[in-house]
Motif scaffolding. Structure first.
Motif, short mmCIF file in Angstrom:
data_model
loop_
_atom_site.label_atom_id
_atom_site.label_comp_id
_atom_site.label_asym_id
_atom_site.label_seq_id
_atom_site.Cartn_x
_atom_site.Cartn_y
_atom_site.Cartn_z
N GLU A 55 0.85 -1.19 0.00
CA GLU A 55 0.00 0.00 0.00
C GLU A 55 0.88 1.23 0.00
O GLU A 55 1.97 1.19 0.57
N PRO A 56 0.47 2.29 -0.61
CA PRO A 56 -0.81 2.47 -1.28
C PRO A 56 -0.82 1.84 -2.67
O PRO A 56 0.23 1.72 -3.31
N THR A 57 -2.00 1.48 -3.12
CA THR A 57 -2.17 0.97 -4.48
C THR A 57 -2.21 2.14 -5.45
O THR A 57 -2.29 3.31 -5.03
N LEU A 58 -2.15 1.85 -6.74
CA LEU A 58 -2.28 2.93 -7.73
C LEU A 58 -3.62 3.63 -7.57
O LEU A 58 -3.72 4.85 -7.72
N GLU A 59 -4.67 2.88 -7.26
CA GLU A 59 -5.98 3.50 -7.04
C GLU A 59 -5.93 4.41 -5.83
O GLU A 59 -6.50 5.52 -5.85
N ASP A 60 -5.24 4.00 -4.76
CA ASP A 60 -5.09 4.88 -3.60
C ASP A 60 -4.36 6.16 -3.99
O ASP A 60 -4.75 7.26 -3.57
N ILE A 61 -3.30 6.04 -4.78
CA ILE A 61 -2.53 7.21 -5.21
C ILE A 61 -3.41 8.12 -6.07
O ILE A 61 -3.39 9.34 -5.91
N ARG A 62 -4.21 7.53 -6.96
CA ARG A 62 -5.11 8.32 -7.80
C ARG A 62 -6.09 9.10 -6.93
O ARG A 62 -6.29 10.30 -7.10
N ARG A 63 -6.67 8.42 -5.94
CA ARG A 63 -7.65 9.06 -5.05
C ARG A 63 -6.99 10.17 -4.23
O ARG A 63 -7.54 11.27 -4.12
N LEU A 64 -5.81 9.89 -3.66
CA LEU A 64 -5.10 10.91 -2.86
C LEU A 64 -4.77 12.14 -3.69
O LEU A 64 -4.96 13.29 -3.24
N THR A 91 -6.25 13.11 -6.50
CA THR A 91 -7.51 13.77 -6.89
C THR A 91 -8.05 14.63 -5.75
O THR A 91 -8.46 15.78 -5.97
N GLU A 92 -8.02 14.08 -4.54
CA GLU A 92 -8.48 14.85 -3.38
C GLU A 92 -7.59 16.06 -3.12
O GLU A 92 -8.09 17.16 -2.84
N PHE A 93 -6.30 15.87 -3.21
CA PHE A 93 -5.34 16.95 -3.00
C PHE A 93 -5.60 18.10 -3.98
O PHE A 93 -5.67 19.27 -3.60
N ALA A 94 -5.76 17.76 -5.26
CA ALA A 94 -5.99 18.78 -6.28
C ALA A 94 -7.35 19.45 -6.10
O ALA A 94 -7.48 20.67 -6.24
N ALA A 95 -8.37 18.67 -5.76
CA ALA A 95 -9.72 19.22 -5.59
C ALA A 95 -9.76 20.20 -4.42
O ALA A 95 -10.40 21.26 -4.52
N GLU A 96 -9.09 19.89 -3.32
CA GLU A 96 -9.06 20.78 -2.16
C GLU A 96 -8.45 22.13 -2.50
O GLU A 96 -8.78 23.13 -1.87
N LEU A 123 15.87 11.44 -4.15
CA LEU A 123 15.54 10.45 -5.19
C LEU A 123 14.12 9.94 -5.00
O LEU A 123 13.33 9.90 -5.95
N GLY A 124 13.75 9.60 -3.78
CA GLY A 124 12.39 9.13 -3.49
C GLY A 124 11.34 10.19 -3.79
O GLY A 124 10.26 9.88 -4.32
N GLU A 125 11.65 11.44 -3.48
CA GLU A 125 10.70 12.53 -3.74
C GLU A 125 10.49 12.73 -5.24
O GLU A 125 9.36 12.91 -5.69
N GLU A 126 11.56 12.71 -6.02
CA GLU A 126 11.42 12.90 -7.46
C GLU A 126 10.69 11.72 -8.11
O GLU A 126 9.83 11.92 -8.97
N LEU A 127 11.03 10.51 -7.69
CA LEU A 127 10.31 9.35 -8.22
C LEU A 127 8.83 9.41 -7.84
O LEU A 127 7.96 9.07 -8.65
N SER A 128 8.54 9.88 -6.63
CA SER A 128 7.15 10.02 -6.19
C SER A 128 6.41 11.07 -7.03
O SER A 128 5.26 10.84 -7.44
N ASP A 129 7.07 12.20 -7.28
CA ASP A 129 6.45 13.22 -8.13
C ASP A 129 6.10 12.65 -9.50
O ASP A 129 5.02 12.90 -10.05
N ILE A 130 7.02 11.87 -10.06
CA ILE A 130 6.80 11.27 -11.38
C ILE A 130 5.61 10.32 -11.33
O ILE A 130 4.74 10.36 -12.20
N LEU A 131 5.58 9.47 -10.32
CA LEU A 131 4.46 8.52 -10.21
C LEU A 131 3.14 9.24 -10.02
O LEU A 131 2.14 8.89 -10.66
N ILE A 132 3.11 10.27 -9.19
CA ILE A 132 1.88 11.02 -8.95
C ILE A 132 1.37 11.64 -10.25
O ILE A 132 0.19 11.54 -10.58
#
Length: 173
Positions: free
Chosen positions: A25-34, A36-41, A89-98
């Motif tokens: 966890e998180p799954t790709l669906e969890d990441i998508r939801r997180l 989406t919520e972040f951007a909507a807020e 490195l983790g932050e940049e990879l996370s940005d890419i995945l997000i």
């Protein structure tokens, strides 16, 4: 649980023989939801059109590339980086995945299913007996199923053997 340390990853980073594995966890669906919520807020959905998401993704890939720029290719690589460098490195990879997940969501591409489909395509394009240890593009590999009886059964060596292939460089060979 999101944010937990991955003991397998930590062991691999510390030089142990345990294979690296992602957290469940998180799954790709969890990441998508997180995302989406972040951007909507923040009312950012208006800015998250496919082109904008793609350009943001490319920008993040550039930031990732900067972390590797001018470093030697030999040695243990990122496993030997400092804690601060590995955090970056983790932050940049996370940005890419997000951004990748956001782009797939905006384009309504089921990314996990698309990965499964693409891996099946890759298996057909790169059969083990032709592609093992070879970096040639699949169009440069000789596929047995592509042979017709009237075709020349003695193709040029570059087609059947895995050798470095010129990618348009002048004076190569």
């Amino acid at each position: 649980m999101p944010g937990d340390n991955n003991p397998k990853g930590a062991a691999a980073a510390a030089g142990h023989d345990a294979p690296f594995r992602f957290s469940p966890e998180p799954t790709l669906e969890d990441i998508r939801r997180l995302q989406t919520e972040f951007a909507a807020e923040r009312d950012w959905d208006q800015f998250h059109k496919p082109r904008n998401l793609l350009l943001a993704l490319v920008g993040e890939v550039g930031e990732l590339a900067e972390l590797f720029q001018w470093r030697p290719d030999s040695g243990p690589g990122p496993l030997s980086w400092t804690e601060v460098e590995r955090k970056s490195l983790g932050e940049e990879l996370s940005d890419i995945l997000i951004y990748l997940v956001a782009l797939a969501s905006r384009c309504q591409i089921d990314l996990p299913q698309a990965v499964l489909d693409k891996m099946e395509t890759n298996r057909r394009h790169y059969p083990v007996h032709l592609a093992r240890g070879c970096s040639s593009k699949y169009t440069e590999l000789l596929h047995e199923d592509a042979q017709k009886p009237e075709q020349n059964l003695n193709p040029a060596p570059a087609v059947t053997e895995c050798e470095p292939v010129s990618r348009g460089e002048k004076g190569a060979n």
